[in-house]
Design a protein around this motif. Sequence first.
Motif, PDB file in Angstrom:
ATOM      1  N   PRO A   1       0.890  -1.101  -0.138  1.00  0.00           N
ATOM      2  CA  PRO A   1       0.047   0.126   0.023  1.00  0.00           C
ATOM      3  C   PRO A   1       0.801   1.217   0.039  1.00  0.00           C
ATOM      4  CG  PRO A   1      -0.781  -1.575   1.483  1.00  0.00           C
ATOM      5  CD  PRO A   1       0.454  -2.093   1.259  1.00  0.00           C
ATOM      6  N   ASP A   2       0.285   2.071  -0.764  1.00  0.00           N
ATOM      7  CA  ASP A   2       1.107   3.534  -1.022  1.00  0.00           C
ATOM      8  C   ASP A   2       2.565   3.294  -1.517  1.00  0.00           C
ATOM      9  OD1 ASP A   2      -1.294   4.722   0.093  1.00  0.00           O
ATOM     10  OD2 ASP A   2      -0.501   4.393   2.230  1.00  0.00           O
ATOM     11  N   ALA A   3       3.047   2.131  -1.821  1.00  0.00           N
ATOM     12  CA  ALA A   3       4.517   2.102  -2.378  1.00  0.00           C
ATOM     13  C   ALA A   3       4.293   2.506  -4.001  1.00  0.00           C
ATOM     14  CB  ALA A   3       4.875   0.691  -2.385  1.00  0.00           C
ATOM     15  N   GLU A   4       5.470   3.227  -4.520  1.00  0.00           N
ATOM     16  CA  GLU A   4       5.535   3.499  -5.897  1.00  0.00           C
ATOM     17  C   GLU A   4       5.771   2.548  -6.753  1.00  0.00           C
ATOM     18  OE1 GLU A   4       8.073   6.755  -6.156  1.00  0.00           O
ATOM     19  OE2 GLU A   4       6.979   8.073  -4.812  1.00  0.00           O
ATOM     20  N   GLU A   5       6.536   1.504  -6.522  1.00  0.00           N
ATOM     21  CA  GLU A   5       6.844   0.423  -7.434  1.00  0.00           C
ATOM     22  C   GLU A   5       6.214  -1.067  -6.810  1.00  0.00           C
ATOM     23  OE1 GLU A   5      11.016   0.491  -7.778  1.00  0.00           O
ATOM     24  OE2 GLU A   5      11.058   2.412  -8.689  1.00  0.00           O
ATOM     25  N   SER A   6       6.085  -1.891  -7.822  1.00  0.00           N
ATOM     26  CA  SER A   6       5.552  -3.176  -7.541  1.00  0.00           C
ATOM     27  C   SER A   6       6.832  -3.871  -6.945  1.00  0.00           C
ATOM     28  CB  SER A   6       5.153  -3.793  -8.431  1.00  0.00           C
ATOM     29  OG  SER A   6       3.857  -3.085  -9.119  1.00  0.00           O
ATOM     30  N   VAL A   7       6.600  -4.860  -5.893  1.00  0.00           N
ATOM     31  CA  VAL A   7       7.537  -6.007  -5.537  1.00  0.00           C
ATOM     32  C   VAL A   7       7.695  -6.895  -6.580  1.00  0.00           C
ATOM     33  CG1 VAL A   7       8.265  -7.313  -3.513  1.00  0.00           C
ATOM     34  CG2 VAL A   7       7.239  -5.218  -3.259  1.00  0.00           C
ATOM     35  N   LEU A   8       6.626  -7.440  -7.165  1.00  0.00           N
ATOM     36  CA  LEU A   8       6.691  -8.553  -8.091  1.00  0.00           C
ATOM     37  C   LEU A   8       5.753  -8.161  -9.123  1.00  0.00           C
ATOM     38  CD1 LEU A   8       5.717 -11.761  -6.064  1.00  0.00           C
ATOM     39  CD2 LEU A   8       7.985 -11.021  -6.843  1.00  0.00           C
ATOM     40  N   GLU A   9       6.408  -8.686 -10.508  1.00  0.00           N
ATOM     41  CA  GLU A   9       5.665  -8.014 -11.691  1.00  0.00           C
ATOM     42  C   GLU A   9       5.793  -9.035 -12.606  1.00  0.00           C
ATOM     43  OE1 GLU A   9       7.544  -4.521 -13.672  1.00  0.00           O
ATOM     44  OE2 GLU A   9       7.624  -3.590 -11.688  1.00  0.00           O
ATOM     45  N   ASP A  10       4.405  -9.538 -13.150  1.00  0.00           N
ATOM     46  CA  ASP A  10       4.187 -10.516 -14.019  1.00  0.00           C
ATOM     47  C   ASP A  10       4.699 -11.841 -13.964  1.00  0.00           C
ATOM     48  OD1 ASP A  10       2.772 -11.381 -16.125  1.00  0.00           O
ATOM     49  OD2 ASP A  10       4.264 -10.670 -17.556  1.00  0.00           O
ATOM     50  N   VAL A  11       4.743 -12.207 -12.460  1.00  0.00           N
ATOM     51  CA  VAL A  11       5.360 -13.515 -12.319  1.00  0.00           C
ATOM     52  C   VAL A  11       4.361 -14.683 -12.674  1.00  0.00           C
ATOM     53  CG1 VAL A  11       6.380 -15.166 -10.462  1.00  0.00           C
ATOM     54  CG2 VAL A  11       6.882 -12.537 -10.607  1.00  0.00           C
ATOM     55  N   SER A  12       4.754 -15.670 -13.375  1.00  0.00           N
ATOM     56  CA  SER A  12       4.031 -16.848 -13.506  1.00  0.00           C
ATOM     57  C   SER A  12       4.804 -18.204 -13.568  1.00  0.00           C
ATOM     58  CB  SER A  12       3.294 -16.796 -14.864  1.00  0.00           C
ATOM     59  OG  SER A  12       2.452 -15.547 -15.222  1.00  0.00           O
ATOM     60  N   PHE A  13       4.263 -19.297 -13.114  1.00  0.00           N
ATOM     61  CA  PHE A  13       5.096 -20.486 -12.960  1.00  0.00           C
ATOM     62  C   PHE A  13       4.190 -21.467 -12.217  1.00  0.00           C
ATOM     63  CE2 PHE A  13       5.919 -19.224  -8.467  1.00  0.00           C
ATOM     64  CZ  PHE A  13       5.726 -20.381  -7.723  1.00  0.00           C
ATOM     65  N   THR A  14       4.499 -22.767 -12.524  1.00  0.00           N
ATOM     66  CA  THR A  14       3.661 -23.945 -11.961  1.00  0.00           C
ATOM     67  C   THR A  14       4.726 -24.910 -11.497  1.00  0.00           C
ATOM     68  OG1 THR A  14       2.038 -23.612 -13.763  1.00  0.00           O
ATOM     69  CG2 THR A  14       2.021 -25.813 -12.975  1.00  0.00           C
ATOM     70  N   ALA A  15       4.315 -25.453 -10.416  1.00  0.00           N
ATOM     71  CA  ALA A  15       5.242 -26.413  -9.848  1.00  0.00           C
ATOM     72  C   ALA A  15       4.183 -27.712  -9.461  1.00  0.00           C
ATOM     73  CB  ALA A  15       5.534 -26.043  -8.120  1.00  0.00           C
ATOM     74  N   GLN A  16       4.455 -28.903 -10.231  1.00  0.00           N
ATOM     75  CA  GLN A  16       3.759 -30.039 -10.029  1.00  0.00           C
ATOM     76  C   GLN A  16       4.052 -30.900  -8.748  1.00  0.00           C
ATOM     77  OE1 GLN A  16       1.613 -30.850 -12.028  1.00  0.00           O
ATOM     78  NE2 GLN A  16       1.831 -28.954 -13.709  1.00  0.00           N
ATOM     79  N   PRO A  17       3.127 -31.876  -8.449  1.00  0.00           N
ATOM     80  CA  PRO A  17       3.431 -32.635  -7.016  1.00  0.00           C
ATOM     81  C   PRO A  17       4.590 -33.388  -7.330  1.00  0.00           C
ATOM     82  CG  PRO A  17       1.028 -32.529  -7.904  1.00  0.00           C
ATOM     83  CD  PRO A  17       1.828 -32.029  -9.142  1.00  0.00           C
TER      84      PRO A  17
END
Length: 577
Positions: free
Chosen positions: A344-360
């Motif tokens: 909240p109220d931060a100017e920049e994102s900590v994570l941007e467009d992160v996608s992944f999949t981990a299988q069992p």
Amino acid sequence: MLLRLLRTFLRPYTPLLAGVLVLQFAQVMATLFLPTLNADIIDRGVATGDTAYIWRVGALMLAVSLAQGACSVAATWLAARSAMGMGRDLRGRIFERVSSFSEREVSAFGAGSLITRNTNDVQQVQMLVLMSCTMLVTAPVMAVGGVVMAVSRAPSLSWIIAVSVSVLLVIAVLIVRQMIPLFRSYQERLDAINRVLREQLTGIRVIRAFVREEAERRRFESANHDIAWVGERVGRLFVTLFPLVMLVLDVSVTAVIWFGGRQVEQGQVEVGTLVAFMAYLMQILTGIMMAGFMSVMIPRAAVCAERISDVLGTDPTLTVAPGAATSFPSPGTVEMRGVFFRYPDAEESVLEDVSFTAQPGTTTAVVGSTGSGKSTVVSLLTRLADVSQGQVLIGGVDVRQADPEALWRQLGLVPQKAFLFAGTVASNLRLGREEATDEELWAALEVAQAKEFVENMEGGLEAPIAQGGTNVSGGQRQRLAIARALVRRPGVLLFDDSFSALDVATDARLRAALGPATLGVTKIVVAQRVSTVTDADQILVLDSGRLVARGTHAELLDSSEIYREIVTSQLGQEAAA
């Protein structure tokens, strides 16, 4: 705010409070009746020498006094039970609300302030309820009833009551008006001193390492001086209030004796009537004093009630969706889809467009430089925070649509800073699964490379653990935290830089034992040491919150310059070749 809080939490105790009111009313009626009986003894018994009348009325006075005492004891017992019960319920409600807070709400209030609100603030409201139950009826009925009885006995002296009451009310109003802002300031300074003390106790090793004892002592003295200064000003007002009240009381009694004595001499008033008038005057002023005491408690309790209501009125940012899912169609599957996260109220994102999949059954490692967002990934997977955009799925269900209890049963977390609770080794290991047997605990300790040192502890599984695990080393705390997560038997294991305190040999043995013990379990490993994750099925490389590369160790050495730099900085040029 205070009335709303009391109305809500005192509703279950309405029958008890009704009993308190009836008993208090009976007590006050007895108190008002006693001076009349005393006057009759003096005017009709002593004056005429009627001993039988004196004994008869005296016996009645004794019976009324005993009844008055019995009503007082019963009323106090009921009042105490109501007040303590309300305090218990209020503390429970605050704890329940705070337990639902995310890190955002806890940080906004501050841990020290939340502790103060659940202890000192509740106690102030509780004391107000207790004192109100014993004085709420007594003070006004005694004051008003005393006025009626006194004026009916000696109307010619009623002007003394009018003057005394007026002076007392002016004194009380002037002093209470000054107390209200001081009580608010006092609670704020109490928060401050609790915060300073908590920081110094939890950070004692850092303070000593940087030789900051003197600076911290001055910081505590400053906070201590601030609260003492406010407390001193409140004390001065108390010291001023009660002598002034006693002065008015003494002057009033003197006036009654002076002017009433003349009227007795002139035959206008009987001696017994004058004695009764003095008793009623004392009761009137006592009732006003009690009301004044309540008026002093009410402002402080009102401030405390406002602070408590702030906590109860704060809605957690992590809400439970209606009809939240309790089953997971793809157990063990972990997925992020286009995740963005910004504080909240931060100017920049900590994570941007992160996608992944981990299988069992696979191991996914997350590496990157400090501040790249690795631990944030763990916070989002465990729903300690919600994504700003995108989706986080556990077992095929969006974590925002899952029942929190059901979600957390799927997960086993080993946090970056291992925390142990006061108790024993066994009680800490069974936090994840209370029904775990001793054999299962030893098996988890063996995998976590903690069996040997636990066996050497006096008591073994029943060896005591201090609060925070301060009686074991950092590496031992980490291994116990790992064993605790293994005892849980989760579908997904999350390691947030959980091997940093282990030496290389222990780390290698633990990872070798972890594989066979967690077959079919999805493992997400956040790591600073590359040697910890070289055998992972996939490695995610984060840089400034963006996922810049993924693959196995060998694949990333060929394709990712950032990963090669990390490997080179830790293992040398030959390992990156």
